[in-house]
Design a protein around this motif. Structure first.
Motif, PDB file in Angstrom:
ATOM      1  N   GLY A 202       0.817  -1.212   0.000  1.00  0.00           N
ATOM      2  CA  GLY A 202       0.000   0.000   0.000  1.00  0.00           C
ATOM      3  C   GLY A 202       0.848   1.259   0.000  1.00  0.00           C
ATOM      4  N   MET A 203       1.949   1.246   0.769  1.00  0.00           N
ATOM      5  CA  MET A 203       2.828   2.416   0.810  1.00  0.00           C
ATOM      6  C   MET A 203       3.545   2.612  -0.509  1.00  0.00           C
ATOM      7  SD  MET A 203       4.526   2.072   4.497  1.00  0.00           S
ATOM      8  CE  MET A 203       3.610   2.322   5.983  1.00  0.00           C
ATOM      9  N   ASN A 204       3.967   1.508  -1.134  1.00  0.00           N
ATOM     10  CA  ASN A 204       4.578   1.619  -2.449  1.00  0.00           C
ATOM     11  C   ASN A 204       3.598   2.234  -3.437  1.00  0.00           C
ATOM     12  OD1 ASN A 204       7.294   0.784  -2.440  1.00  0.00           O
ATOM     13  ND2 ASN A 204       6.656  -1.343  -2.202  1.00  0.00           N
ATOM     14  N   GLN A 205       2.332   1.825  -3.323  1.00  0.00           N
ATOM     15  CA  GLN A 205       1.343   2.382  -4.233  1.00  0.00           C
ATOM     16  C   GLN A 205       1.169   3.884  -3.975  1.00  0.00           C
ATOM     17  OE1 GLN A 205       0.305   2.134  -7.212  1.00  0.00           O
ATOM     18  NE2 GLN A 205      -0.694   0.165  -6.962  1.00  0.00           N
ATOM     19  N   ARG A 206       1.253   4.300  -2.706  1.00  0.00           N
ATOM     20  CA  ARG A 206       1.215   5.734  -2.405  1.00  0.00           C
ATOM     21  C   ARG A 206       2.398   6.457  -3.027  1.00  0.00           C
ATOM     22  NH1 ARG A 206      -2.190   7.154   2.006  1.00  0.00           N
ATOM     23  NH2 ARG A 206      -3.221   5.283   2.721  1.00  0.00           N
ATOM     24  N   ALA A 207       3.562   5.817  -2.935  1.00  0.00           N
ATOM     25  CA  ALA A 207       4.757   6.429  -3.523  1.00  0.00           C
ATOM     26  C   ALA A 207       4.598   6.575  -5.038  1.00  0.00           C
ATOM     27  CB  ALA A 207       5.987   5.588  -3.197  1.00  0.00           C
ATOM     28  N   MET A 208       4.007   5.570  -5.664  1.00  0.00           N
ATOM     29  CA  MET A 208       3.762   5.636  -7.107  1.00  0.00           C
ATOM     30  C   MET A 208       2.801   6.780  -7.432  1.00  0.00           C
ATOM     31  SD  MET A 208       5.303   3.656  -9.118  1.00  0.00           S
ATOM     32  CE  MET A 208       4.311   3.728 -10.601  1.00  0.00           C
ATOM     33  N   ILE A 209       1.778   6.924  -6.596  1.00  0.00           N
ATOM     34  CA  ILE A 209       0.813   8.000  -6.828  1.00  0.00           C
ATOM     35  C   ILE A 209       1.505   9.346  -6.636  1.00  0.00           C
ATOM     36  CG2 ILE A 209      -1.322   9.059  -5.977  1.00  0.00           C
ATOM     37  CD1 ILE A 209      -2.303   6.224  -5.337  1.00  0.00           C
ATOM     38  N   ALA A 210       2.373   9.428  -5.612  1.00  0.00           N
ATOM     39  CA  ALA A 210       3.122  10.663  -5.394  1.00  0.00           C
ATOM     40  C   ALA A 210       3.920  11.019  -6.642  1.00  0.00           C
ATOM     41  CB  ALA A 210       4.061  10.499  -4.199  1.00  0.00           C
ATOM     42  N   MET A 211       4.554  10.019  -7.230  1.00  0.00           N
ATOM     43  CA  MET A 211       5.348  10.257  -8.431  1.00  0.00           C
ATOM     44  C   MET A 211       4.452  10.714  -9.579  1.00  0.00           C
ATOM     45  SD  MET A 211       7.881   7.584 -10.251  1.00  0.00           S
ATOM     46  CE  MET A 211       8.612   7.041  -8.750  1.00  0.00           C
ATOM     47  N   ALA A 212       3.290  10.089  -9.678  1.00  0.00           N
ATOM     48  CA  ALA A 212       2.384  10.403 -10.774  1.00  0.00           C
ATOM     49  C   ALA A 212       1.815  11.814 -10.667  1.00  0.00           C
ATOM     50  CB  ALA A 212       1.249   9.379 -10.826  1.00  0.00           C
ATOM     51  N   ILE A 213       1.604  12.303  -9.438  1.00  0.00           N
ATOM     52  CA  ILE A 213       1.002  13.625  -9.318  1.00  0.00           C
ATOM     53  C   ILE A 213       2.052  14.711  -9.113  1.00  0.00           C
ATOM     54  CG2 ILE A 213      -1.176  12.768  -8.388  1.00  0.00           C
ATOM     55  CD1 ILE A 213      -0.158  13.795  -5.628  1.00  0.00           C
ATOM     56  N   ALA A 214       3.340  14.334  -9.109  1.00  0.00           N
ATOM     57  CA  ALA A 214       4.402  15.281  -8.781  1.00  0.00           C
ATOM     58  C   ALA A 214       4.368  16.525  -9.663  1.00  0.00           C
ATOM     59  CB  ALA A 214       5.753  14.599  -8.875  1.00  0.00           C
ATOM     60  N   SER A 215       4.198  16.334 -10.957  1.00  0.00           N
ATOM     61  CA  SER A 215       4.233  17.510 -11.818  1.00  0.00           C
ATOM     62  C   SER A 215       2.839  18.025 -12.144  1.00  0.00           C
ATOM     63  CB  SER A 215       5.025  17.217 -13.082  1.00  0.00           C
ATOM     64  OG  SER A 215       4.647  15.986 -13.610  1.00  0.00           O
ATOM     65  N   LYS A 216       1.926  17.802 -11.209  1.00  0.00           N
ATOM     66  CA  LYS A 216       0.556  18.303 -11.314  1.00  0.00           C
ATOM     67  C   LYS A 216      -0.088  18.034 -12.677  1.00  0.00           C
ATOM     68  CE  LYS A 216       0.628  21.468  -7.557  1.00  0.00           C
ATOM     69  NZ  LYS A 216       1.947  21.090  -7.066  1.00  0.00           N
ATOM     70  N   PRO A 217      -0.288  16.764 -12.983  1.00  0.00           N
ATOM     71  CA  PRO A 217      -0.898  16.445 -14.279  1.00  0.00           C
ATOM     72  C   PRO A 217      -2.389  16.792 -14.274  1.00  0.00           C
ATOM     73  CG  PRO A 217      -0.706  14.472 -12.979  1.00  0.00           C
ATOM     74  CD  PRO A 217      -0.070  15.566 -12.172  1.00  0.00           C
ATOM     75  N   LYS A 218      -2.976  16.817 -15.471  1.00  0.00           N
ATOM     76  CA  LYS A 218      -4.412  17.051 -15.569  1.00  0.00           C
ATOM     77  C   LYS A 218      -5.166  15.740 -15.441  1.00  0.00           C
ATOM     78  CE  LYS A 218      -5.332  21.363 -17.397  1.00  0.00           C
ATOM     79  NZ  LYS A 218      -4.022  21.968 -17.630  1.00  0.00           N
ATOM     80  N   LEU A 219      -4.493  14.655 -15.882  1.00  0.00           N
ATOM     81  CA  LEU A 219      -5.170  13.368 -15.946  1.00  0.00           C
ATOM     82  C   LEU A 219      -4.286  12.280 -15.362  1.00  0.00           C
ATOM     83  CD1 LEU A 219      -7.293  11.343 -17.026  1.00  0.00           C
ATOM     84  CD2 LEU A 219      -6.180  11.467 -19.237  1.00  0.00           C
ATOM     85  N   LEU A 220      -4.876  11.484 -14.475  1.00  0.00           N
ATOM     86  CA  LEU A 220      -4.171  10.347 -13.899  1.00  0.00           C
ATOM     87  C   LEU A 220      -4.864   9.079 -14.382  1.00  0.00           C
ATOM     88  CD1 LEU A 220      -2.044   9.376 -11.705  1.00  0.00           C
ATOM     89  CD2 LEU A 220      -3.986   9.257 -10.168  1.00  0.00           C
ATOM     90  N   ILE A 221      -4.076   8.174 -14.968  1.00  0.00           N
ATOM     91  CA  ILE A 221      -4.651   6.906 -15.399  1.00  0.00           C
ATOM     92  C   ILE A 221      -4.173   5.833 -14.436  1.00  0.00           C
ATOM     93  CG2 ILE A 221      -4.769   5.211 -17.245  1.00  0.00           C
ATOM     94  CD1 ILE A 221      -4.369   7.520 -19.200  1.00  0.00           C
ATOM     95  N   ALA A 222      -5.083   5.277 -13.679  1.00  0.00           N
ATOM     96  CA  ALA A 222      -4.723   4.293 -12.666  1.00  0.00           C
ATOM     97  C   ALA A 222      -5.168   2.920 -13.145  1.00  0.00           C
ATOM     98  CB  ALA A 222      -5.388   4.641 -11.342  1.00  0.00           C
ATOM     99  N   ASP A 223      -4.212   2.069 -13.435  1.00  0.00           N
ATOM    100  CA  ASP A 223      -4.500   0.768 -14.033  1.00  0.00           C
ATOM    101  C   ASP A 223      -4.513  -0.304 -12.945  1.00  0.00           C
ATOM    102  OD1 ASP A 223      -4.762  -1.437 -15.538  1.00  0.00           O
ATOM    103  OD2 ASP A 223      -3.083  -1.049 -16.880  1.00  0.00           O
ATOM    104  N   GLU A 224      -5.672  -0.687 -12.495  1.00  0.00           N
ATOM    105  CA  GLU A 224      -5.860  -1.653 -11.423  1.00  0.00           C
ATOM    106  C   GLU A 224      -4.934  -1.359 -10.240  1.00  0.00           C
ATOM    107  OE1 GLU A 224      -6.963  -5.420 -12.049  1.00  0.00           O
ATOM    108  OE2 GLU A 224      -7.490  -5.251 -14.137  1.00  0.00           O
TER     109      GLU A 224
END
Lengths: 296, 321
Positions: B160-182
């Motif tokens: 779960g924490m790794n998944q949080r870290a991945m999400i942190a990386m994904a939102i780091a540059s403030k994207p408009k769209l996040l695609i979360a694949d399962e």
């Protein structure tokens, strides 16, 4: 009563780093009690790291317990307890044909007299709804659901009394999961099997189980008849689990050792005693046991 | 309405080229996503969910190719051959979170260092300042104290924490769209709920649009605004989330909802869908669901149905009335 577990406990020693020989003891499973009755399904519910798989391994004697004991109320131990694993992609040998995979239990238990194996396999495949042709193929030619059927066929080949299923549908799609769950129920009725069915999916457990055992960080939280536990959950953890709102729940790690209730840090009702003492299991009504101080 | 559409894919076709055959992994996909919307894509394995999402920024494996279609993102055309433009979009404006976070992170670098890479490549922030930025994102995904998690390696964290870290990386540059694949299918229930809560928070606070891919209908009821259901590389039903869950029209959607084990269900056996998930290399004529459909009619075997309007914003591809 087929199988009884008394005060079962298992510890693992893990070294802090590769270079040090200091070891920390992790209590993976502590003080587990339950009975498995003939022809029933015991659902074991818990999160990752709650000791579900350790329990499965102890029951099939892949691990030796540190405390307590498991009493098998039948002879012929290994033959009568078989296991179905989570991932049918890794539990079937890719080098073997299905025929050899299914024949192996007979060979290991010296039940193969060479004459009627073919008809035995034919009956076996019928039971799990696979066609006879599949015997000459290798596992990689089958889909996940078909592979899990093969794994189930292998487990029931030598007519065990107890089947230990460790998350058998976790890697399957919804429609396939439904087929496999139905198969488990059909086999239970046809063969008089009993299951220890491990899952982290509440919906699956609530569908399939007759009795449930809920684990949290290796400790029993609540157990008993499914309807009693699910219709009237008493432990704060079970209540959270059964509602869809989890609030601010954070999980503690099993290595944060303190002597009290493992759920203490997340519990709304916790008091000093929860921190100091592990709660004992109390019987609240016939077929319903809870381990919590606040119910005293 | 047109003004706040963030992403629009029309007639998107992706094919996978094997040695001796070609498979149509995504077929005539039409997709619209509004700003701040959470869209869930549902389907069983092999139905083209992941392929269609990878097609959006041409992140496809070498054997696959987009053969047709147009993608408009934020009003601009995404040119599939323009690698420079794609690199600026990926990660910066459209970012991905994959299923197995532990496998997606690099085991040789600490979590913080990996997130810092995002700022250095996409925002050209000097490395001295970037550390503070990383601590900020770590806090925003509830990895607190951020200072401690910055120096952790992926193997020291739970799934779960790794998944949080991945999400942190994904939102780091403030994207408009996040695609979360399962993103939650390898997590247990409580962790899953925590990740869903986190995504919903980010959706509100950062005005982030989310496309959420899953094969588990049960978790999206209170999460998604709209749902798209895919079968054999095609969208077969789409519409408002609550409307579809309450009033599913396509036999496949209905069957999928009935497969769910439910606490209230007192029947001995679950409903199942007969047969196997469609094999993309061997699809039937007409409606692709026809071999498994209990209501199959003559017309279903001959011609593939078109989208039909059920109610406002609810469409299905089925001949049944």
């Amino acid at each position: 009563m087929l199988l009884r577990v008394e005060n079962l406990g298992k510890q693992y020693a893990i070294s802090k780093s590769f270079f040090s020989n200091k070891e920390t003891i992790v209590q993976a499973l502590d003080n587990i009690n339950f009975e498995l009755r003939e022809g029933t399904i015991l659902g074991v519910l818990g999160e990752t790291g709650s000791g579900k798989t350790t329990l499965a391994k102890l029951i099939v004697k892949l691990l030796e317990p540190n405390n307590g004991k498991i009493i098998y109320n039948f002879d012929n131990f290994p033959r009568n307890v078989q296991m179905v694993f989570q991932n049918p992609f890794s539990s079937l040998n890719p080098m073997m044909k299905i025929k050899d995979i299914l024949k192996e239990p007979f060979l290991i238990h010296h039940l193969d007299n060479g004459t009627d194996t073919d008809s035995k396999l034919r009956i076996l495949l019928e039971k799990v709804n696979l066609s006879y042709d599949c015997l000459k193929h290798h596992p990689d030619e089958f889909s996940g659901g078909q592979r899990q059927r093969i794994a189930i066929a292998r487990a029931i080949a030598i007519e065990p009394k107890v089947l230990v299923c460790d998350e058998p549908t976790a890697s399957l799609d919804l429609s396939v999961q439904a087929q496999i769950l139905n198969l488990f129920i059909k086999l239970k009725e046809e063969l008089g099997l009993s299951y220890i069915f491990i899952s982290h999916n509440i919906e699956v457990i609530s569908f399939i189980a007759d009795e449930v055992l809920i684990l949290y960080e290796g400790k029993p939280v609540e157990r008993g008849l499914k309807n009693k536990v699910f219709n009237n959950p008493l432990h704060p953890y079970t209540k959270i689990l059964l509602s869809s709102d989890i609030g601010e729940l954070q999980k503690t790690s099993a290595q944060d050792n303190y002597s009290g209730c493992k759920f203490y840090t997340n519990c709304k009702f916790s008091s000093d005693i929860c921190k100091q003492m592990t709660p004992e299991e109390i019987k609240t009504e016939e077929g319903h046991y809870v381990s919590c101080h606040i119910l005293k | 309405m047109n003004s706040n559409i963030l992403l629009k894919a029309s007639k998107l076709n992706t094919r996978i080229f094997y040695k001796d055959s070609v498979v149509n992994a995504v077929c005539d996909l039409d997709l619209e996503l509004r700003e701040k919307e959470i869209l869930a894509i549902i389907g069983e394995s092999g139905c083209g969910k992941t392929m269609s999402m990878l097609s959006l920024t041409n992140l496809l494996p070498q054997s696959a190719k987009i053969t047709e279609g147009q993608i408009l993102f934020n009003g601009k055309d995404i040119e599939m051959d323009n690698e420079d433009q794609l690199r600026k979009i990926r990660g910066a404006q459209i970012s991905y979170v994959f299923q197995d976070a532990t496998a997606s992170l690099n085991p040789l670098f600490s979590v913080g260092e990996q997130i810092r890479e995002m700022f250095i490549t996409h925002e050209k922030i000097p490395s001295a300042e970037s550390k503070n930025k990383v601590l900020e994102v770590l806090e925003s995904v509830n990895l607190k104290p951020a200072e401690k998690y910055y120096s952790y390696y992926p193997h020291q964290l739970s799934g779960g924490m790794n998944q949080r870290a991945m999400i942190a990386m994904a939102i780091a540059s403030k994207p408009k769209l996040l695609i979360a694949d399962e993103p939650t299918s390898s997590l247990d229930r409580i962790t899953e709920m925590q990740i869903l809560n986190l995504l919903r928070d980010l959706n509100k606070k950062m005005n982030l649009s989310i496309i959420f891919i899953t094969h588990n209908i049960s978790i999206i009821e209170n999460f998604a605004d709209r749902i798209v259901i895919m079968y054999a590389g095609r969208i077969i039903e789409k519409g408002d989330a609550k409307e579809i869950l309450r009033n599913p029209k396509h036999p496949y959607t209905k069957a999928l909802l009935k497969c769910l084990p439910k606490k209230e269900n007192k029947d001995k056996f679950l409903n199942t869908i007969e047969g196997n998930v469609a094999d993309l290399s061997d699809l039937p004529d007409g409606c692709k669901f026809n071999p498994r459909c209990p209501y199959v009619m003559d017309v279903c075997l001959k011609e593939e149905p078109e989208f039909k309007k059920v109610s406002e914003g609810h469409f299905t591809k089925c001949y049944l009335e």
